[in-house]
Design a protein around this motif. Structure first.
Motif, PDB file in Angstrom:
ATOM      1  N   UNK A   1      -4.871  10.202   6.766  1.00 54.45           N
ATOM      2  CA  UNK A   1      -3.579   9.522   6.876  1.00 54.45           C
ATOM      3  C   UNK A   1      -3.155   9.016   5.506  1.00 54.45           C
ATOM      4  N   UNK A   2      -1.875   9.105   5.236  1.00 58.18           N
ATOM      5  CA  UNK A   2      -1.298   8.576   4.005  1.00 58.18           C
ATOM      6  C   UNK A   2      -0.427   7.367   4.348  1.00 58.18           C
ATOM      7  N   UNK A   3      -0.307   6.458   3.381  1.00 63.45           N
ATOM      8  CA  UNK A   3       0.411   5.203   3.643  1.00 63.45           C
ATOM      9  C   UNK A   3       1.427   4.951   2.528  1.00 63.45           C
ATOM     10  N   UNK A   4       2.562   5.639   2.583  1.00 65.01           N
ATOM     11  CA  UNK A   4       3.565   5.465   1.524  1.00 65.01           C
ATOM     12  C   UNK A   4       4.118   4.047   1.438  1.00 65.01           C
ATOM     13  N   UNK A   5       4.069   3.301   2.531  1.00 61.26           N
ATOM     14  CA  UNK A   5       4.556   1.920   2.503  1.00 61.26           C
ATOM     15  C   UNK A   5       3.704   1.019   1.610  1.00 61.26           C
ATOM     16  N   UNK A   6       2.484   1.465   1.290  1.00 60.22           N
ATOM     17  CA  UNK A   6       1.586   0.665   0.454  1.00 60.22           C
ATOM     18  C   UNK A   6       1.578   1.103  -1.003  1.00 60.22           C
TER      19      UNK A   6
ATOM     20  N   UNK B   1      -1.687   8.865  -5.997  1.00 62.90           N
ATOM     21  CA  UNK B   1      -2.015   7.536  -5.473  1.00 62.90           C
ATOM     22  C   UNK B   1      -2.219   7.565  -3.969  1.00 62.90           C
ATOM     23  N   UNK B   2      -1.373   8.299  -3.270  1.00 58.60           N
ATOM     24  CA  UNK B   2      -1.514   8.385  -1.817  1.00 58.60           C
ATOM     25  C   UNK B   2      -2.819   9.062  -1.426  1.00 58.60           C
ATOM     26  N   UNK B   3      -3.159  10.139  -2.097  1.00 56.82           N
ATOM     27  CA  UNK B   3      -4.384  10.861  -1.762  1.00 56.82           C
ATOM     28  C   UNK B   3      -5.627  10.044  -2.114  1.00 56.82           C
TER      29      UNK B   3
END
Length: 882
Positions: free
Chosen positions: A536-541, A492-494
């Motif tokens: 950039x990856x956005x784990x908060x999302x 999902x992050x990628x």
């Protein structure tokens, strides 16, 4: 009776025979006696005795070895009528080489191998069918390899020449080998006879190419051990102040030259300040009496010691080093992104020079600070040396760019520490220097496991051991949880990665990125890490990316993971923009476009032909130990290059020209030293002094050679003998560098306390400071051992029109607003030129003010004063040092 060869056969390196395949040049390179002028060679017995003597192992750091000539040289054919005599000669040569044919039935069969097969395979075949390259899957280095053959089948069928593919190729019946042209019939027929005789082959023999390193190469000055020459005993040595002067005076007398008179005390003071600190003197200029007594050492030595202790010393010396390691605060290429942590390295270099850190320690920290002292933050900052390569953030060919980066580090290391131009050997054996393509990749192998790090732990071995042990407990307890979280979160992050994203990478690289770090190979981790700079990856999302059921599972797993926080060790302090190894094992180092076995770490063959013996390091460091091994070898006092290189660089700094003029290339394309004994004497003292750079500076600057006047004119005799001042019959005047000009302006306007020196300016590769760039500041893309010294109209135009220069003049005019012109001149000359103003100076200034076009009739007009001060700042006396 000696065997007689036609002169054409023995003429020059590269002459060779196809009839017997034994190169004529090997009489030289294998240590055999040289041919007589009339083409005569000594008897077999004499050759055997000489070969045995030459085969004794060499002593010292330089290791002897066999040689071969460049394969591009012309091949010559020996007359067929000589074959019988050559059979006798090379039968003996086979004995000299120490081979025993295990399955030969007679001396004649041994001759077939030694005369026809061995030299032909070595000369014409194993370059493309050897250990490093096997075209068509065929290797021809051993009997087993010939029997196994390649893609088309076995190369030979013992006893059956007509069915042997290698013979078809030599006859040009199917394949046409060698590509350079068909061999003569005697060679081909000899090959056929050898196959018919059962293909006898010496037991356990593996053929290898003959290296191209000759005895002449080994005699090149920089590969010789550093000597400790006797200081010359010169007549009338009253001019000499230390041993340096005796070497210089001895050489001057050989050329029928004499040294110049000593410079004045005022000139020496200004020269010494700029040499050590890059700043003008702020002390009052010496009086006439001091000038008269300038032969006394006390005042000069006191100033020298004070300057060596000044913080400005390290700031000035650092700029020479930053040129060498191509330091910058940005990446280069079009984007030229900022490197916010790079300044830590600049400050480390300044600190190291001010502390007089031993040069060998300084080198070791930069190459392997993480391996030799992992708990020392300064040592880890030193490894930023390995991070100054240019980098393109949006380069999708991550693997190609990574190889460029490692190659650049390899080339820079050879340039900076060893003055060896290895760049050419990246693609082929060097055409002029004894540097092989294999040498390039052997040196590169020390850096192959490198991994740029933004989170390197700062902790000693014991602390790291304790941390790792506790971390392993946590990892073992949470393995299944973390694996499942990776399966949920990573795709999902990628898929939602921003900036450049990951979808434009190849499938192979995307797979590397998607893998868990613990599941990657070392090489895959390097590529995935470098590629991660582009997105950039956005784990908060993640709650937005995942469906409800999957997000619920993820939250549950997170709660389970948190239950093991008590096992997790306290994080160690970390440091960004440094480098370490990817792990305890290295990816292979391969020569591109060749089917090769991996290249082991090693040194230039001419210095040490054996693979490096890698030093063991604590396993907890998770590093290979390769770089610390290289650092130890480079800083070994027996290494003939390292001390010579840095001593020569310091000499170049003070005289404008090194004892060896090409400071980063000691090879044949460079210039041999003008005073080789002096260079070695200084290198020996440098090592004895504990690799102290301050002591080296002190020794050079205390010499009478350095204190010579630069104003001695060149007469006809000197113009004929030494117009370039190679023999040092006077001091060379020099223009200040861009940084020195900048700093001198700040000192003149008394703004140094509020403004920073040029060394602290941000170095953006694609947008250099205009003033520095005009005065030859390098782009810092490649290592630069010596700056260009150009004289161009833009330099004058910039000094005349640059607003920053005018601001400095206005600042000075404001300071002297209430002073008369004479008072201004009397105060400004000591500050700018470190000398008292003369009556002529006052008259010129008054004339300038009077002639200046101004709307005001005030003799104390500020505009005219500003213009006068601006002229002083732009003057040659301001920006040159005598």
């Amino acid at each position: 009776m000696p065997i007689c060869f036609p002169p054409a056969f023995v003429k020059g390196c590269g002459s060779a025979t196809q009839a017997c395949g034994w190169p004529a040049f090997q009489w030289q390179t294998r240590g055999l006696p040289a041919p007589c002028p009339n083409g005569m060679l000594p008897t077999n017995q004499a050759i055997t005795r000489e070969k045995t003597r030459q085969a004794m192992p060499a002593e010292g750091f330089v290791t002897s070895g066999s040689s071969r000539c460049d394969h591009s040289r012309q091949t010559q054919v020996i007359p067929t009528s000589l074959l019988q005599r050559l059979s006798l000669l090379f039968g003996c040569a086979g004995i000299v080489l120490g081979t025993a044919v295990a399955n030969a039935s007679s001396p004649a069969s041994r001759d077939l191998f030694e005369i026809h097969v061995r030299p032909t395979l070595i000369k014409h075949c194993i370059q493309c069918h050897g250990e490093t390259e096997q075209e068509g899957g065929l290797k021809l280095t051993s009997l087993d390899a010939l029997l196994a053959g390649g893609d088309s089948g076995p190369a030979i069928v013992p006893g059956n020449a007509d069915d042997s593919l290698i013979l078809e190729a030599l006859r040009f019946e199917s394949f046409e080998m060698p590509p350079a042209g068909q061999l003569d019939d005697p060679v081909v027929n000899g090959f056929a006879s050898w196959i018919k005789a059962g293909a006898p082959w010496p037991e356990d023999l593996i053929l290898t190419p003959m290296p191209i390193i000759t005895e002449d190469d080994r005699d090149w000055w920089c590969y010789q051990p550093i000597a400790d020459p006797v200081v010359p005993d010169v007549d009338d040595d009253s001019w000499c102040r230390n041993e340096i002067d005796r070497f210089v005076l001895d050489r001057l007398k050989q050329e029928n030259l004499r040294p110049a008179d000593e410079a004045t005390a005022s000139q020496l003071t200004r020269r010494l300040h700029f040499a050590l600190t890059g700043l003008p003197p702020t002390c009052p200029p010496p009086s006439n009496q001091q000038n008269a007594d300038s032969s006394a050492d006390d005042w000069y030595e006191a100033q020298l010691n004070e300057l060596l202790s000044s913080p400005a010393y390290g700031e000035h010396q650092a700029r020479y080093w930053l040129d060498l390691v191509r330091y910058a605060d940005s990446d280069g290429y079009n984007a030229d992104h900022a490197r916010p942590h790079a300044h830590l390295y600049r400050d480390y270099v300044i600190r190291s020079f001010n502390e007089d850190k031993p040069y060998d320690r300084f080198v070791c920290e930069q190459l392997a600070g993480d391996e030799i002292d992992p708990g020392n933050r300064d040592a880890l900052i030193g490894t930023m040396y390995l991070r100054h390569w240019i980098y393109e953030w949006n380069q999708r060919d991550v693997e190609g760019q990574w190889q460029e980066i490692i190659s650049d580090i390899t080339e820079t290391t050879a340039d900076v520490f060893l003055a060896q131009g290895l760049k050419c050997a990246r693609c082929h054996d060097h055409k002029f220097d004894p540097l092989l393509q294999r040498d390039f990749f052997a040196l590169k192998a020390f850096f192959t496991p490198l991994l740029p790090r933004e989170d390197f732990p700062v902790a000693d071995v014991a602390t790291r051991e304790e941390y790792i042990q506790q971390l392993e407990k946590w990892e073992a307890a949470t393995e299944s949880i973390r694996r499942r979280l990776h399966e949920i979160e990573t795709p999902a992050l990628l898929a939602h990665a921003t900036r450049e994203g990951v979808d434009k990478f190849t499938d192979e690289i995307q797979s590397m990125i998607a893998s868990r770090p613990c599941d990657r190979t070392e090489y895959e981790h390097q590529i995935a890490s470098l590629a991660s700079n582009q997105f950039d990856l956005h784990p908060d999302k993640l709650p937005e990316y995942l469906d409800g059921e999957t997000e619920t599972e993820r939250q549950h797993l997170r709660e389970q993971l948190a239950q093991y926080d008590y096992l997790k060790p306290k994080p160690l302090p970390t440091l960004a923009f440094v480098a370490g190894d990817v792990g305890p094992h290295s990816p292979p180092t391969l020569i591109p476009d060749q089917d090769t076995s991996p290249i082991d770490p090693g040194y230039p063959t001419i210095l040490d032909p054996e693979p490096a013996d890698i030093l063991p390091i604590p396993a907890v460091l998770q590093s290979t130990g390769r770089r610390s091994t290289l650092a130890k070898w480079i800083t070994d006092s027996n290494n003939p290059l390292t001390a010579r290189v840095i001593v020569n660089r310091v000499w170049q700094q003070h005289f404008g020209r090194g004892l060896a003029e090409t400071a980063s290339d000691f090879g044949r394309l460079g210039t041999p030293p003008s005073h080789p004994e002096l260079l070695d004497w200084l290198a020996t003292r440098f090592i004895e002094d504990g690799w102290s750079l301050k002591k080296l500076h002190r020794r050079i600057l205390m010499s009478a050679t350095y204190r010579q006047s630069s104003s001695r004119p060149m007469d006809d005799q000197i113009a004929e003998i030494d117009p370039q001042n190679v023999w040092l019959w006077r001091m060379n005047p020099r223009r200040l560098s861009g940084e020195e000009i900048h700093d001198a302006m700040l000192v003149a306007s008394q703004e140094m306390a509020t403004d920073k020196r040029a060394i602290y300016k941000n170095v953006k590769r694609n947008k250099l400071d205009p003033l520095l760039a005009a005065f030859d500041f390098p782009d810092r893309v490649r290592s630069q051992g010596k700056r260009h010294r150009t004289t161009t109209s833009p330099q004058a135009l910039l000094l005349m029109n640059n607003s920053w220069m005018h601001d400095r003049a206005k600042r000075l005019a404001k300071e002297f607003a209430e002073d008369s012109v004479d008072e201004l001149v009397d105060q400004i000359h000591p500050r700018l030129f470190h000398r008292s103003a003369s009556e002529w100076d006052r008259e010129r200034a008054a004339g300038f003010i009077a002639a200046y076009p101004s709307e005001s009739d005030d003799a104390n007009d500020q505009e005219a004063k500003t213009a006068l001060l601006h002229a002083y700042l732009c003057s040659s006396e301001m920006i040159y040092v005598d």
